[in-house]
Design a protein around this motif. Structure first.
Motif, short mmCIF file in Angstrom:
data_model
loop_
_atom_site.label_atom_id
_atom_site.label_comp_id
_atom_site.label_asym_id
_atom_site.label_seq_id
_atom_site.Cartn_x
_atom_site.Cartn_y
_atom_site.Cartn_z
N ASN A 166 51.46 90.28 54.55
CA ASN A 166 50.49 90.94 55.42
C ASN A 166 50.72 92.44 55.39
O ASN A 166 51.59 92.97 56.09
CB ASN A 166 50.62 90.42 56.86
CG ASN A 166 49.45 90.84 57.73
OD1 ASN A 166 48.83 91.86 57.49
ND2 ASN A 166 49.15 90.04 58.73
N LEU A 167 49.98 93.12 54.53
CA LEU A 167 50.14 94.56 54.39
C LEU A 167 49.68 95.29 55.65
O LEU A 167 50.31 96.27 56.06
CB LEU A 167 49.35 95.06 53.17
CG LEU A 167 49.44 96.55 52.87
CD1 LEU A 167 50.88 96.97 52.61
CD2 LEU A 167 48.56 96.92 51.69
N GLU A 168 48.62 94.80 56.27
CA GLU A 168 48.11 95.47 57.47
C GLU A 168 49.17 95.45 58.58
O GLU A 168 49.36 96.45 59.28
CB GLU A 168 46.84 94.78 57.95
CG GLU A 168 46.24 95.41 59.20
CD GLU A 168 44.98 94.70 59.67
OE1 GLU A 168 44.37 95.17 60.64
OE2 GLU A 168 44.62 93.68 59.06
N LYS A 169 49.87 94.35 58.73
CA LYS A 169 50.90 94.25 59.76
C LYS A 169 52.05 95.21 59.47
O LYS A 169 52.60 95.83 60.38
CB LYS A 169 51.42 92.81 59.83
CG LYS A 169 52.47 92.59 60.90
CD LYS A 169 52.91 91.13 60.93
CE LYS A 169 54.00 90.92 61.97
NZ LYS A 169 54.45 89.49 62.00
N SER A 170 52.41 95.35 58.21
CA SER A 170 53.50 96.25 57.83
C SER A 170 53.15 97.71 58.06
O SER A 170 54.04 98.55 58.25
CB SER A 170 53.87 96.04 56.36
OG SER A 170 54.27 94.70 56.12
N LEU A 171 51.86 98.03 58.03
CA LEU A 171 51.42 99.42 58.20
C LEU A 171 50.87 99.68 59.60
O LEU A 171 50.11 100.61 59.81
CB LEU A 171 50.35 99.76 57.16
CG LEU A 171 50.81 99.74 55.70
CD1 LEU A 171 49.63 99.98 54.77
CD2 LEU A 171 51.90 100.79 55.46
N ASP A 180 42.61 98.57 57.34
CA ASP A 180 42.04 97.35 57.88
C ASP A 180 42.13 96.28 56.79
O ASP A 180 41.55 96.43 55.71
CB ASP A 180 40.58 97.56 58.29
CG ASP A 180 39.96 96.34 58.95
OD1 ASP A 180 39.70 95.35 58.23
OD2 ASP A 180 39.75 96.37 60.17
N GLY A 181 42.88 95.21 57.05
CA GLY A 181 43.16 94.21 56.03
C GLY A 181 41.91 93.58 55.45
O GLY A 181 41.80 93.42 54.22
N ALA A 219 41.32 101.29 50.39
CA ALA A 219 41.98 101.21 49.09
C ALA A 219 42.64 102.53 48.74
O ALA A 219 43.75 102.56 48.17
CB ALA A 219 40.97 100.81 48.01
N CYS A 220 41.98 103.63 49.07
CA CYS A 220 42.55 104.95 48.78
C CYS A 220 43.85 105.16 49.55
O CYS A 220 44.85 105.63 49.00
CB CYS A 220 41.53 106.03 49.13
SG CYS A 220 42.05 107.71 48.69
N VAL A 221 43.87 104.79 50.83
CA VAL A 221 45.08 104.93 51.64
C VAL A 221 46.19 104.03 51.09
O VAL A 221 47.36 104.45 50.98
CB VAL A 221 44.79 104.59 53.11
CG1 VAL A 221 46.08 104.54 53.92
CG2 VAL A 221 43.85 105.62 53.71
N ALA A 222 45.85 102.79 50.76
CA ALA A 222 46.86 101.85 50.26
C ALA A 222 47.49 102.34 48.95
O ALA A 222 48.71 102.26 48.78
CB ALA A 222 46.23 100.48 50.06
N TYR A 223 46.68 102.85 48.04
CA TYR A 223 47.22 103.34 46.77
C TYR A 223 48.03 104.61 46.95
O TYR A 223 49.03 104.84 46.25
CB TYR A 223 46.08 103.58 45.77
CG TYR A 223 45.78 102.38 44.91
CD1 TYR A 223 46.50 102.15 43.74
CD2 TYR A 223 44.80 101.47 45.26
CE1 TYR A 223 46.24 101.05 42.94
CE2 TYR A 223 44.52 100.35 44.47
CZ TYR A 223 45.26 100.15 43.32
OH TYR A 223 45.00 99.05 42.54
N ARG A 224 47.62 105.47 47.88
CA ARG A 224 48.40 106.68 48.15
C ARG A 224 49.77 106.34 48.71
O ARG A 224 50.78 106.95 48.35
CB ARG A 224 47.63 107.59 49.11
CG ARG A 224 46.45 108.31 48.45
CD ARG A 224 45.56 108.94 49.49
NE ARG A 224 46.29 109.87 50.34
CZ ARG A 224 45.83 110.35 51.49
NH1 ARG A 224 44.65 109.95 51.94
NH2 ARG A 224 46.55 111.20 52.20
N ILE A 225 49.82 105.34 49.60
CA ILE A 225 51.11 104.90 50.13
C ILE A 225 51.96 104.28 49.03
O ILE A 225 53.18 104.50 48.95
CB ILE A 225 50.90 103.90 51.29
CG1 ILE A 225 50.24 104.61 52.48
CG2 ILE A 225 52.22 103.27 51.71
CD1 ILE A 225 49.91 103.69 53.63
N LEU A 226 51.32 103.51 48.15
CA LEU A 226 52.03 102.91 47.02
C LEU A 226 52.72 103.98 46.16
O LEU A 226 53.87 103.82 45.76
CB LEU A 226 51.05 102.10 46.18
CG LEU A 226 51.54 101.63 44.80
CD1 LEU A 226 52.69 100.65 44.97
CD2 LEU A 226 50.41 100.99 44.01
#
Length: 328
Positions: A166-171, A180-181, A219-226
């Motif tokens: 659960n990526l949303e929960k981790s963030l 938003d998951g 998706a942009c936020v998730a990839y930037r965090i990655l």
């Protein structure tokens, strides 16, 4: 574009976990950076840094659980067996731990294969060079595209043993989540069909998302965090290598400001090469012209000050004269 920059060396008197964490907070405050914006942290293998009770990483996670910790576990520890048993018992229910195991297994397996051959008695130099070059190519390729494959494999393992990813929960922290998951899932479903064929790296995806101007915000936020989460702390370790070259035995009395200035010039050399020195040179020429036109009474006391200060280059003498005349 995601960039990494060296900031400065800090003089620390208290090297405990609390002391180092206090220095970190003070540094972030001086730089006007919010500690809640941290999404990744990485340190060496010292107990004051990686300690799970009083280490810096634990203290930071207590304030900001979204600051994912990346260990640098390169040294042998006599307690490794005990820690491994504890992790196997308590941490296997954590998806991030599973993902880390998949990544480290791939990396260490490749390194171990080459390492065993290097220890053979009948090794040949040409074969060794070929193996090392192949290992470097593997590491470069894995750094760019290996995470996606590891994520797929970790999800398969998680499904088999019943671990939730659960990526949303981790963030999420204090009721606020970076993403938003459900929206992220829909965006990724569309994104995989719209990406250009030449897009193969995570940074290429980020650049494409920026060109789309907000069409895939999650998706942009998730990839930037990655791309922000540190994979290793090798770049930080290299800065200490520069420190040994700059602050030698003969320069042991160097001030902290001068040390940080010289380190910045050495570590961020690429940035230095892009600077335009034209305005500085023009300004120096203007100072020299102005100083030559000043009356002798204004220059006379300052010449004595420069003489007391010791030998100086013509440029530095003009600079002192220029500053001094403004203070008269």
């Amino acid at each position: 574009m995601v960039e990494e920059y060296w900031v400065e060396f800090l003089k620390v008197d208290d090297t405990s976990g609390l002391g180092l964490f206090t220095e970190l907070k003070n540094m972030l405050t001086n730089l006007e950076l919010d500690i809640d914006d941290i999404r990744g942290q990485g340190y060496d293998n010292g107990s004051n840094m990686k300690g799970k009770h009083k280490g810096v990483q634990t203290r930071l996670l207590e304030i900001n659980p979204r600051a994912f910790y990346t260990p640098c576990d390169t040294s042998e520890d006599p307690k490794t067996k005990s820690e491994a048993e504890s992790l196997a018992t308590h941490e296997l229910q954590n998806f991030e731990f599973l993902l880390g195991m998949v990544i480290w297994y791939k990396l260490l397996h490749a390194i171990n294969t080459v390492s065993k051959f290097l220890q053979a008695e009948n090794m040949d130099i040409d074969v060794v060079i070929s193996l090392l070059e192949g290992l470097l190519l593997f590491l470069d390729d894995y750094r760019e595209s290996g995470f996606d494959k590891a994520m797929v494999e970790a999800k398969q393992i998680a499904n088999e043993i019943g671990v939730e990813a659960n990526l949303e929960k981790s963030l999420t922290h204090n009721g606020h989540s970076d993403i938003d998951g459900d929206d992220l899932f829909l965006e990724l479903t569309i994104l995989k069909y719209s990406l250009p064929k030449e897009t193969k790296k995570a940074i290429d995806v980020v650049n494409y998302l920026k060109r789309m101007d907000g069409c895939f915000p999650n998706a942009c936020v998730a990839y930037r965090i990655l791309l922000t989460i540190p994979v290793t702390v090798a770049s930080a370790e290299r800065s200490f290598s520069k420190l040994k070259l700059i602050k030698t035995y003969l320069r042991s009395t160097m001030s902290q400001d001068r040390l940080n200035g010289l380190a910045m010039l050495s570590i961020e050399k690429k940035m230095l090469d892009q600077l335009d020195y034209g305005p500085q040179i023009s300004g120096t020429a203007l100072v020299a012209t102005t100083a030559s036109r000043l009356p002798w009474p204004c220059l006379r006391p300052l010449r004595s000050i420069t003489a007391v200060a010791g030998p100086a280059s013509p440029l530095s003498r003009l600079f002192h004269l220029h500053r001094g005349c403004h203070s008269v």
